[in-house]
Design a protein around this motif. Structure first.
Motif, PDB file in Angstrom:
ATOM      1  N   UNK A   1     -17.767  -4.229 -17.577  1.00  0.00           N
ATOM      2  CA  UNK A   1     -17.280  -3.274 -16.670  1.00  0.00           C
ATOM      3  C   UNK A   1     -16.160  -3.833 -15.797  1.00  0.00           C
TER       4      UNK A   1
ATOM      5  N   UNK B   1       0.869  -0.944   0.101  1.00  0.00           N
ATOM      6  CA  UNK B   1       0.112   0.024   0.147  1.00  0.00           C
ATOM      7  C   UNK B   1       0.722   1.225  -0.001  1.00  0.00           C
TER       8      UNK B   1
ATOM      9  N   UNK C   1      -2.101   5.370   2.357  1.00  0.00           N
ATOM     10  CA  UNK C   1      -3.243   4.631   2.550  1.00  0.00           C
ATOM     11  C   UNK C   1      -3.050   3.488   3.622  1.00  0.00           C
TER      12      UNK C   1
ATOM     13  N   UNK D   1     -19.969  -1.337  -9.656  1.00  0.00           N
ATOM     14  CA  UNK D   1     -18.792  -0.940 -10.099  1.00  0.00           C
ATOM     15  C   UNK D   1     -18.086  -2.422 -10.794  1.00  0.00           C
TER      16      UNK D   1
ATOM     17  N   UNK E   1      -9.986   3.740  -1.127  1.00  0.00           N
ATOM     18  CA  UNK E   1      -8.710   3.563  -1.430  1.00  0.00           C
ATOM     19  C   UNK E   1      -8.556   2.249  -2.536  1.00  0.00           C
ATOM     20  N   UNK E   2      -9.688   2.043  -3.096  1.00  0.00           N
ATOM     21  CA  UNK E   2      -9.681   0.899  -4.256  1.00  0.00           C
ATOM     22  C   UNK E   2      -9.305  -0.361  -3.625  1.00  0.00           C
ATOM     23  N   UNK E   3      -9.767  -0.727  -2.518  1.00  0.00           N
ATOM     24  CA  UNK E   3      -9.434  -1.939  -2.089  1.00  0.00           C
ATOM     25  C   UNK E   3     -10.792  -2.753  -1.559  1.00  0.00           C
TER      26      UNK E   3
ATOM     27  N   UNK F   1      -4.505   8.106  -0.418  1.00  0.00           N
ATOM     28  CA  UNK F   1      -3.319   8.172  -1.184  1.00  0.00           C
ATOM     29  C   UNK F   1      -2.958   9.592  -1.741  1.00  0.00           C
TER      30      UNK F   1
ATOM     31  N   UNK G   1      -1.062   5.702  -7.314  1.00  0.00           N
ATOM     32  CA  UNK G   1      -2.115   5.036  -6.881  1.00  0.00           C
ATOM     33  C   UNK G   1      -2.282   4.569  -5.569  1.00  0.00           C
ATOM     34  N   UNK G   2      -3.206   3.763  -5.021  1.00  0.00           N
ATOM     35  CA  UNK G   2      -3.390   3.374  -3.836  1.00  0.00           C
ATOM     36  C   UNK G   2      -2.319   2.218  -3.388  1.00  0.00           C
ATOM     37  N   UNK G   3      -1.618   1.681  -4.264  1.00  0.00           N
ATOM     38  CA  UNK G   3      -0.488   0.717  -4.185  1.00  0.00           C
ATOM     39  C   UNK G   3       0.842   1.648  -4.405  1.00  0.00           C
ATOM     40  N   UNK G   4       0.772   2.623  -4.332  1.00  0.00           N
ATOM     41  CA  UNK G   4       2.062   3.459  -4.647  1.00  0.00           C
ATOM     42  C   UNK G   4       2.390   4.387  -6.047  1.00  0.00           C
TER      43      UNK G   4
END
Lengths: 488, 569
Positions: free
Chosen positions: B372, A55, A59, A123, A90-92, A259, B221-224
């Motif tokens: 999607x 992460x 985040x 989504x 946070x897109x998890x 983030x 992004x959320x993973x760096x």
């Protein structure tokens, strides 16, 4: 990803059964009698499935803080809701789903958890699951209208127009002017092949709301009704800018993005909505994690400039320069700020440096051209604008400036081309008709000049530039007539 | 957009005329009567890349910096390079960007050419072929630009593009500089088309972003740290239109033709006569910007009218991340429809052609929710199971990392196969991707064609930092088929022509094109799935020059070559 989602949803359901057992046991005075041996603890909050290392630091911090809250108050649904929202924002989505499920196991009436689940399912392309979750929200929080119109949009996306219309009408029963529902009705009418109905709804809605998307839908409606000129007028100006309908629960999720990129987005949204103080605060908070970050410094400078604090904006940009004096956007923005402060020497110096550092930066060439124009250096301005338009500049206002420069440098064909492109977007743009007529005059083509300015007068009769050119054309025609011995 | 008003009448007459004209049989009748319902769980494809000897990996060259081109490429072409009437494979290679951008390119690896030796055996003949361009490759287009009867290659690179002239024996000569086609910039998809109908194929090149290694920026992004979106650069690029002068040279007519009126982040391309006015139009899928429809005015100029025509934005008003494009007459109403694929969270956009405008019909087709989940790139509407209804294949792979362990590919996603049906709706085939065990890689280009001439469309998928996938079509059922190769008066594949085949009570309209999908060049032949019909009654061809001829009937199970001038009026 969906396979993981599907697996985890089902494990969440199993987990709920387990929890039910826990609560029953908790109610029984003597566990041994009921068969419950050890008291069962509330479930641990789910941790990121791939560990914290993957992460982004912001985040990580947000997730860890939310998890600590859950550990501190394991039976309190709001703590878990915050964790779910943190994961979600946070897109998890897998972790968010698990947490939403835990909340529902603790409190099946947690409408916001159902709502979060609905958004994730939507989504992920699971419309039926999303609709089921939204139905729960409706029964638990009947006045939360986004849950109703959102169901309408999901029906619409699934091709069930009648169900969509029903949902939109139900929304309107609660909130009679709801723009999301009315927009939905217009879309349903379009999808159903009823452009006249769509146009009626949209014409009314546009009196309440100004948005490019409504112009787009109305333009589509007119197009299908054969009203091509009206359609062209509307569609020419459309930007890809769908409206954000009022949905506080979803906004909370979006704003939970921790983030760096999400925080920057949040700052941008706040700037866009005119909430400058909040934007500044958010930017400064984010800078605590990333001190001397260039994009953040630029945003702070932007906010200061929007608040009219140009000197402060310059100071902020100078700080950015101390961080990295090879970053072309800093020089560009400094140039713009110095121009506002009428320090043309520094404005020119920084514009030149921006171009030097990134020769393909269209905006830097454009700024260089603005400064050259301000000094009436028309040929350097033309050269700079050529570059600007080679490297991505294409907005109508810059085109008008380019057309003006091209006219003054005698590049009439190109100037005409630029005016015509702006007219493609808006046939009533007076300055274009005036500019085109001016070019005809410069070419001594009085007939074309007269025809062009007549069209300009017909389309933009109140435009002062059109009026001015009309006078000029008239004078030239009279002069010509005199030279020809009084013959018109 | 004007509409050609007489077409419907002509088709009606065509249906009543006696048949039996033209069309040389270049294949045997191998078709079998349609069998009973197939096993719904049976796979449609099997990956034969290993045994077939196709050992290609598109190397992104990613080390520590996230350089944008690493996540965009690479391309593949299916074409018959040596005139032996089977499709060979040409792969565009990435490599190491900074080396590739040196002059001359110092990339250690080049593009690869595989000769089809039949029986699912491919041999790497890159060395000495002249086709092993060393640029940092993105896409590829095919077309016979010199009218010598074989397909040439145009490779788009980050940096100067390359035109490779085919000498007809599998040998290529780099004529980029002498032809004037070595356009710099970041080329993505490209297409050959004869936009002015002078008998010579011109070239349209999409450009993605005005970019350089020096101006690369950091995105998170959320993973760096991760790859940027094109929006982060705010540097759309101008596409290029090159007019073929017929003497081996091309003239850059971008400005003259009006193509410089609008810039975008171009990735996908499909050229067809969308408004039925007899001139080939150009559709461009832009990433994060409005898609563009360049309407061919017939006088050598174009006007962009995507918004007015209804195919620039979807019905949500969004500027989606347009990537791949496929185009054909999906609803059998005689005009050419469009499908554009986008990022995860954004559905495909199905723009149904209504004659003078497009309607976003994605929801009604079932594609709004079904598509999607993944980020899609290579794609095609084709009848993979020959049941008479067009299906949809999409090659997928993310552009932002999913949180996975360090040994897994964080961008990998499964491909998708959706079956078409008479009601116009698509439903996903499981196991995902139509293979026995779903393949999860970071897929980009997908090229489509009948590699073994068995009447079923096979697929080649390029994967980022993983071996390419060659998907042999083993679809269940015994639907009938006919394959048509169209050769124009110059003897070259008639890119830009249009076929309308009468099959029972239906009329199947198909454009002849190689450039669709994403960064890919496809089989130039027209494949028709016939379902239970045992023949094509008649084929009406509208050639690029506007003339029309009729051919047929053709029995199912055959491959036919239709030559301009050999049909009946």
């Amino acid at each position: 990803m969906m396979d993981i989602l599907e697996r985890e949803v089902s494990s969440g359901v199993m987990y709920r059964q387990h929890l039910l057992l826990f609560w029953i046991c908790g109610l029984v005075a003597v566990p041994a009698i009921s068969g419950c041996s050890d008291p069962v603890q509330p479930p641990s909050p789910p941790e990121p499935s791939m560990g914290y290392e993957v992460l982004e630091p912001g985040v990580q911090v947000a997730v860890q803080a939310s998890i600590e809250q859950v550990h501190a108050k394991p039976n309190v649904p709001p703590a878990r809701l915050q964790l779910a929202i943190t994961y979600h924002g946070n897109d998890l989505p897998n972790e968010a789903m698990l947490t939403y499920q835990q909340i529902l196991d603790l409190d099946p009436d947690a409408a916001r958890a159902w709502y979060g689940l609905a958004l994730i399912h939507d989504r992920a392309g699971n419309p039926e699951e999303a609709l089921k979750a939204l139905q729960e929200v409706r029964s638990l929080a009947p006045s939360y209208v986004p849950a109703i119109w959102k169901a309408g949009y999901i029906h619409l996306e699934s091709g069930r127009i009648n169900d969509a219309i029903k949902a939109f009408n139900e929304t309107l029963k609660i909130s009679s002017q709801d723009p999301a529902a009315r927009t939905g009705l217009a879309r349903a009418a379009l999808a159903d092949g009823r452009p006249a109905d769509a146009a009626r709804v949209l014409e009314s809605l546009r009196q309440q709301l100004s948005n490019s998307y409504l112009d787009f839908l109305l333009g589509q409606s007119y197009r299908r009704l054969g009203r091509e000129d009206e359609a062209a007028m509307l569609l020419a100006k459309v930007q890809g800018d769908p409206p954000r309908f009022n949905d506080p629960w979803q906004d909370t999720i979006i704003n939970a993005g921790a983030s760096y990129e999400a925080r920057i987005d949040h700052v941008d949204r706040l700037i866009q909505s005119g909430a400058y103080r909040e934007a500044l605060e958010k930017a400064r908070t984010t800078m605590e994690q990333k001190p001397d970050d260039l994009p953040l410094l630029h945003r702070i400078s932007q906010i200061q400039a929007l608040q009219g604090q140009n000197e402060q904006a310059v100071r902020t940009l100078k700080r950015a320069l101390r961080v990295d004096d090879m970053y072309a956007p800093t020089h560009l923005n400094l140039s713009i700020r110095y121009q506002v402060l009428k320090n043309m020497t520094l404005a020119r110096r920084h514009a030149a440096r921006a171009v030097e550092l990134n020769p393909k930066m269209g905006e830097a060439h454009l700024q260089f051209a603005r400064l050259a124009l301000a000094d009436d250096n028309i040929f350097p301005a033309a050269t700079a604008m050529d570059r600007a338009f080679e490297y991505g500049i294409q907005d109508p206002e810059s085109r008008l400036m380019y057309a003006h420069v091209l006219t003054r440098t005698g590049r009439f064909d190109e100037a005409q081309g630029q005016y015509m492109r702006v007219l493609e977007l808006d046939r009533n743009r007076g300055i274009c008709w005036a500019g085109l007529a001016d070019i005809h005059l410069l070419r001594n083509d009085l007939v074309s000049a007269a025809e062009t300015i007549q069209e300009g007068l017909a389309r933009a009769p109140d435009d002062p530039q059109v009026q001015k050119l009309a006078q000029l054309v008239k004078q030239r025609i009279l002069q010509h007539s005199r030279e020809q011995g009084g013959k018109p | 957009m004007r509409r050609w008003r007489h077409r419907g009448l002509l088709l009606l007459l065509a249906g009543t005329l006696p048949v039996g004209c033209g069309g040389g049989d270049t294949g045997s009748n191998r078709d079998q009567p349609a069998a009973s319902a197939a096993d719904p769980a049976a796979p449609w494809f099997e990956d034969v890349s290993g045994p077939a000897g196709v050992d290609f990996m598109w190397k992104s060259g990613h080390e520590s910096r996230f350089l944008m081109p690493e996540i965009i490429g690479g391309g593949v072409a299916l074409l018959d390079i040596d005139g032996d009437e089977d499709l060979d494979l040409y792969f565009v290679q990435g490599g190491q960007i900074e080396r590739a951008l040196q002059i001359p390119p110092a990339n250690e690896i080049g593009n690869q050419l595989f000769r089809n030796d039949g029986d699912w055996t491919f041999v790497d003949i890159s060395e000495g072929s002249g086709a092993d361009d060393r640029g940092y490759g993105q896409g590829v287009a095919t077309g016979d630009y010199d009218n010598d009867g074989d397909l040439d290659l145009y490779v788009t690179n980050v940096g100067a593009n390359t035109l490779l002239r085919n000498d007809g024996n599998g040998q290529f000569v780099d004529v980029s500089v002498t032809s004037g086609t070595n356009h710099p910039g970041w080329g993505a998809s490209a297409a050959f088309l004869d936009y002015d109908e002078d008998g010579w194929l011109d070239l349209y090149v999409t450009n993605y972003v005005t970019w350089s290694v020096e101006t690369e920026i950091d995105c998170f992004g959320s993973t760096g740290q991760d790859y940027c979106s094109p929006k982060n650069y705010a540097a759309p690029a101008r596409d290029v239109l090159l007019h073929n002068l017929g003497n081996g040279r091309f003239e850059d007519v971008t400005t003259k033709a009006g193509i410089d009126a609008k810039m975008g982040n171009g990735l996908g391309i499909a050229c067809a006569d969308f408004d039925d006015d007899g001139w080939t139009d150009i559709f461009i899928a832009n990433d994060g910007m409005q898609d563009m429809l360049w309407h061919n005015k017939g006088d050598g100029t174009f006007e962009e009218m995507g918004l007015l025509a209804g195919c620039a934005l979807d019905d949500e008003g969004k500027e989606k991340a347009g990537m791949g494009v496929t185009t054909t007459d999906i609803d059998n109403d005689g005009d050419i429809d469009l499908l554009v694929c986008n990022l995860s969270g954004e559905s495909d956009s199905f723009f149904r052609n209504e004659g003078s405008y497009f309607v976003d019909a994605t929801a009604m087709s079932g594609l709004k929710t079904a598509t999607k989940r993944f980020t899609r790139f290579g794609m095609a509407w084709l009848d993979f199971d020959n049941d008479g209804w067009l299906d949809l294949f999409e090659a997928n792979g993310a552009v932002l990392r999913d949180p996975v362990d360090e040994h897994s590919d964080p961008y990998a996603q499964e491909n998708m196969l959706l079956a078409g049906s008479p009601d116009g709706r698509f439903s996903e085939i499981k196991p995902r991707g139509g293979v026995a065990k779903p393949i999860k890689l970071t897929s980009r280009a997908a090229a489509f064609g009948d590699l073994d001439d068995d009447g079923r469309i096979d697929i080649v998928v390029v994967n980022r930092d993983a071996k390419a996938t060659v998907l042999r079509n083993i679809s269940p059922g015994n639907g009938h088929w006919v394959t048509l190769r169209l050769l124009d008066a110059n003897g070259r594949d008639a890119i830009g022509a249009r076929v309308t085949a009468t099959v029972g009570s239906r009329r199947l309209t198909r454009p002849v094109l190689t450039s669709y999908s994403y960064l890919a060049a496809n089989d130039p032949r027209v494949h028709l799935g016939l379902g239970t019909s045992s023949r094509v009654e008649q084929v009406l061809v509208q050639w690029v020059d506007g003339s029309q001829e009729r051919y047929g009937p053709f029995p199912a199970g055959s491959t036919r070559t239709l030559r301009q001038g050999e049909g009946s009026p």
